[in-house]
Design an enzyme around this catalytic site. Structure first.
Site, PDB file in Angstrom:
ATOM      1  N   PHE A   1       0.843  -1.199   0.000  1.00 37.66           N
ATOM      2  CA  PHE A   1       0.000   0.000   0.000  1.00 37.66           C
ATOM      3  C   PHE A   1       0.879   1.251   0.000  1.00 37.66           C
ATOM      4  O   PHE A   1       0.631   2.200   0.745  1.00 37.66           O
ATOM      5  CB  PHE A   1      -0.916  -0.002   1.227  1.00 37.66           C
ATOM      6  CG  PHE A   1      -1.793  -1.227   1.331  1.00 37.66           C
ATOM      7  CD1 PHE A   1      -2.935  -1.351   0.554  1.00 37.66           C
ATOM      8  CD2 PHE A   1      -1.463  -2.259   2.195  1.00 37.66           C
ATOM      9  CE1 PHE A   1      -3.736  -2.479   0.648  1.00 37.66           C
ATOM     10  CE2 PHE A   1      -2.264  -3.389   2.293  1.00 37.66           C
ATOM     11  CZ  PHE A   1      -3.398  -3.505   1.513  1.00 37.66           C
TER      12      PHE A   1
ATOM     13  N   PHE B   1      -8.207  13.542  -0.268  1.00 36.89           N
ATOM     14  CA  PHE B   1      -8.428  13.219  -1.678  1.00 36.89           C
ATOM     15  C   PHE B   1      -9.728  13.818  -2.211  1.00 36.89           C
ATOM     16  O   PHE B   1     -10.347  13.286  -3.109  1.00 36.89           O
ATOM     17  CB  PHE B   1      -8.373  11.709  -1.917  1.00 36.89           C
ATOM     18  CG  PHE B   1      -7.033  11.113  -1.570  1.00 36.89           C
ATOM     19  CD1 PHE B   1      -5.966  11.235  -2.446  1.00 36.89           C
ATOM     20  CD2 PHE B   1      -6.828  10.488  -0.353  1.00 36.89           C
ATOM     21  CE1 PHE B   1      -4.722  10.730  -2.118  1.00 36.89           C
ATOM     22  CE2 PHE B   1      -5.581   9.980  -0.020  1.00 36.89           C
ATOM     23  CZ  PHE B   1      -4.525  10.109  -0.905  1.00 36.89           C
TER      24      PHE B   1
ATOM     25  N   GLN C   1      -9.549  17.002  -3.311  1.00 36.16           N
ATOM     26  CA  GLN C   1      -9.005  18.182  -3.971  1.00 36.16           C
ATOM     27  C   GLN C   1      -9.233  18.052  -5.478  1.00 36.16           C
ATOM     28  O   GLN C   1      -8.580  17.240  -6.134  1.00 36.16           O
ATOM     29  CB  GLN C   1      -7.502  18.339  -3.671  1.00 36.16           C
ATOM     30  CG  GLN C   1      -7.193  18.730  -2.240  1.00 36.16           C
ATOM     31  CD  GLN C   1      -7.393  17.593  -1.242  1.00 36.16           C
ATOM     32  OE1 GLN C   1      -7.011  16.458  -1.499  1.00 36.16           O
ATOM     33  NE2 GLN C   1      -7.998  17.898  -0.116  1.00 36.16           N
TER      34      GLN C   1
ATOM     35  N   CYS D   1      -0.264   3.015 -10.784  1.00 38.43           N
ATOM     36  CA  CYS D   1      -1.184   2.109 -10.093  1.00 38.43           C
ATOM     37  C   CYS D   1      -2.657   2.350 -10.425  1.00 38.43           C
ATOM     38  O   CYS D   1      -3.293   1.505 -11.048  1.00 38.43           O
ATOM     39  CB  CYS D   1      -0.967   2.208  -8.584  1.00 38.43           C
ATOM     40  SG  CYS D   1       0.640   1.586  -8.039  1.00 38.43           S
TER      41      CYS D   1
ATOM     42  N   LYS E   1       2.612  13.308  -9.547  1.00 40.74           N
ATOM     43  CA  LYS E   1       2.398  13.925  -8.245  1.00 40.74           C
ATOM     44  C   LYS E   1       3.741  14.476  -7.780  1.00 40.74           C
ATOM     45  O   LYS E   1       4.787  14.132  -8.347  1.00 40.74           O
ATOM     46  CB  LYS E   1       1.854  12.908  -7.226  1.00 40.74           C
ATOM     47  CG  LYS E   1       2.805  11.759  -6.922  1.00 40.74           C
ATOM     48  CD  LYS E   1       2.204  10.727  -5.990  1.00 40.74           C
ATOM     49  CE  LYS E   1       2.074  11.233  -4.584  1.00 40.74           C
ATOM     50  NZ  LYS E   1       1.669  10.168  -3.636  1.00 40.74           N
TER      51      LYS E   1
ATOM     52  N   ARG F   1       4.778   7.952 -15.281  1.00 40.32           N
ATOM     53  CA  ARG F   1       3.904   6.955 -15.884  1.00 40.32           C
ATOM     54  C   ARG F   1       2.446   7.401 -15.766  1.00 40.32           C
ATOM     55  O   ARG F   1       1.952   7.665 -14.691  1.00 40.32           O
ATOM     56  CB  ARG F   1       4.107   5.588 -15.219  1.00 40.32           C
ATOM     57  CG  ARG F   1       5.440   4.948 -15.556  1.00 40.32           C
ATOM     58  CD  ARG F   1       5.678   3.674 -14.773  1.00 40.32           C
ATOM     59  NE  ARG F   1       5.892   3.941 -13.351  1.00 40.32           N
ATOM     60  CZ  ARG F   1       6.152   2.995 -12.451  1.00 40.32           C
ATOM     61  NH1 ARG F   1       6.201   1.726 -12.818  1.00 40.32           N
ATOM     62  NH2 ARG F   1       6.349   3.325 -11.183  1.00 40.32           N
TER      63      ARG F   1
END
Length: 475
Positions: free
Chosen positions: A178, A284, A286, A295, A365, A372
């Site tokens: 994770f 999350f 935003q 992923c 990010k 990717r």
């Protein structure tokens, strides 16, 4: 069952589980030294384990053995050098050495989207497991950590049964990862949970022993690390379910951004208000350019494909719309750019020929060099295809971006990227960009126009400095 180690339940009888190598602790290997395997290998050495990393890429192995991390991940370089010097960590291209060394072998190879379909390509998993199984000479535990379609662990068991001597007692387990890029070191050393799919008490005991360093560190910091012990299928589903939920949350707020743009609302205020609801939370939420990386995009597509194979495709139909919303955000930035520049949009899209655009950000990010499926790089390419002269800068992703999109012009810094630009687009929320001085940048550009693709800028401050500002889902 959920076992909240280390504090609230008796620990498993670890003394009854002796590593087959005879070492005091299981010796661990990580097959595949990309982002996942390299990070785990280095961090497990930091936890005190004897660790051997394996890869077929000799250049990558040489870099790691020389103390050079082939990826950008904060804190990893120092840990690599320290544990190489301590003798707990090394890397190899020799599978026979890996088989002889390890008690617990973690499979960390890539599972990219297939070139001809939405499903996951498991060829790297098959190659790693088959090669390892053929070299094993004593009992060991093979643990999948790669993100895979549900049912893969049972298939890996069949591969092991086919290629390893049956009298060795090789077992298979699954323990998904994770990791968050940019925070991966802490995610390994201080995970918020550990999930293991096992079929025997021996496998469970071996995996507890392989994670004991994590539990010991948690005890010294007075923390708990929940450990969920479950079956193969559930362990495999946990990671893709978590990614699907996260992707859905991101696309939901981006869908709300589309509605806010149509209605004249402000999605940043909407998200703040909604996020106070404890059932929802503000993480999350935003709105912006959407998700990318190695992923989430490929995992939600593979999840849909596997659900179709299982006859449960209807259950995940919503993920198709999640994907579409996410991709739509990229074309929305191009449209905002055209609107600010006063350019017409025809049947083929906006015509941005004759304009110069400075793009800040290439990685998917901040705090990583990973490009990717990066929305920032995809938008830069779309702007270029629309005719714009695109000049791009990213603090860490320049080399990787140049390899993916060589048609763009790459600059050594922010000032060079925005110089003489008719418009700038902030597409990755690096701190350097968030904190940039709009007054100073305004003296460099040809036109004070900015598209904030991540809603990360102080819009009032930029407007005060004379910029025409456009955010995502903001008036």
């Amino acid at each position: 069952m959920t076992i909240p180690y280390p504090n609230t339940q008796p620990m498993p009888p670890i003394g009854a589980v002796t590593p087959p190598s005879g070492a005091p602790r299981p010796r661990v290997t990580f097959l595949g030294t990309g982002y996942l395997g390299a990070t785990y290998a280095i961090c497990y050495a930091e936890l005190g384990y004897e660790v051997l990393g394996f890869d077929v890429d000799a250049d990558k192995i040489a870099m790691l053995n020389a103390g050079e991390v082939p990826i950008h991940e904060p804190g990893l370089d120092e840990l690599l050098k320290r544990n190489l010097a301590a003798g707990r960590l090394r890397f190899s291209t020799d599978m026979a050495e890996v088989a002889e060394f390890g008690d617990v072998h973690f499979i960390c190879v890539g599972t990219p989207q297939r070139a001809d379909a939405m499903g996951a390509d498991l060829s790297y998993v098959e190659a790693a497991v088959t090669s390892l199984a053929q070299q094993l000479t004593r009992q060991a535990l093979i643990v999948g950590k790669s993100t895979v379609p549900v049912g893969t662990a049972e298939w890996v068991e069949q591969l092991v049964s086919k290629h390893a001597p049956t009298d060795l007692g090789i077992e298979v387990a699954w323990s998904p990862e994770f990791l968050q890029e940019g925070f991966a070191v802490d995610d390994v050393l201080r995970p918020n949970r550990i999930v293991v799919g096992v079929k025997s008490e021996w496998a469970n005991g071996m995996l507890y022993a392989a994670h004991k360093g994590v539990f010991d560190l948690a005890a010294t910091e007075d923390r708990e690390v929940p450990m969920v012990v479950t079956d193969f299928a559930t362990a495999e589903l946990v990671k893709v379910a978590a990614n699907a939920f996260l992707a859905t949350k991101i696309s939901f707020i981006n869908a709300m951004a589309e509605v806010c743009e149509a209605a004249g609302g402000d999605v940043t205020h909407l998200a703040r208000a909604v996020g106070f609801d404890p059932r929802i939370g503000n993480r999350f939420l935003q709105a912006g350019l959407g998700f990318g990386g190695a992923c989430l995009p490929k995992d939600i597509r593979a999840f849909q494909a596997r659900a179709q194979e299982l006859g449960a495709g209807e259950a995940l139909r919503f993920l198709h719309e999640v994907d579409l919303i996410n991709l739509r955000r990229r074309t929305r930035v191009v449209q905002l750019a055209a609107d600010l520049l006063g350019r017409r949009t025809g049947p083929a899209g906006p015509d941005l020929s004759g304009t110069r655009i400075g793009v800040l950000g290439a990685t998917f990010k901040p705090n990583t060099d990973d490009v990717r499926d990066a929305p920032a790089l995809a938008v830069a390419s779309l702007l270029h295809k629309a005719g714009a002269d695109v000049h791009i800068y990213d603090p860490q992703g320049m080399d990787r971006a140049r390899a993916v999109a060589p048609e763009l012009t790459y600059e050594p810094g922010i000032n060079e990227a925005v110089a003489d630009a008719d418009l700038i687009c902030v597409l990755t929320e690096w701190a350097d960009f968030r904190n940039a001085d709009p007054v100073a940048l305004g003296d460099l550009v040809a036109g004070r126009r900015v598209v904030d693709g991540r809603n990360c800028l102080d819009s009032a401050l930029w407007a005060q400095a004379g910029w025409e500002y456009r955010g995502m889902g903001r008036p």
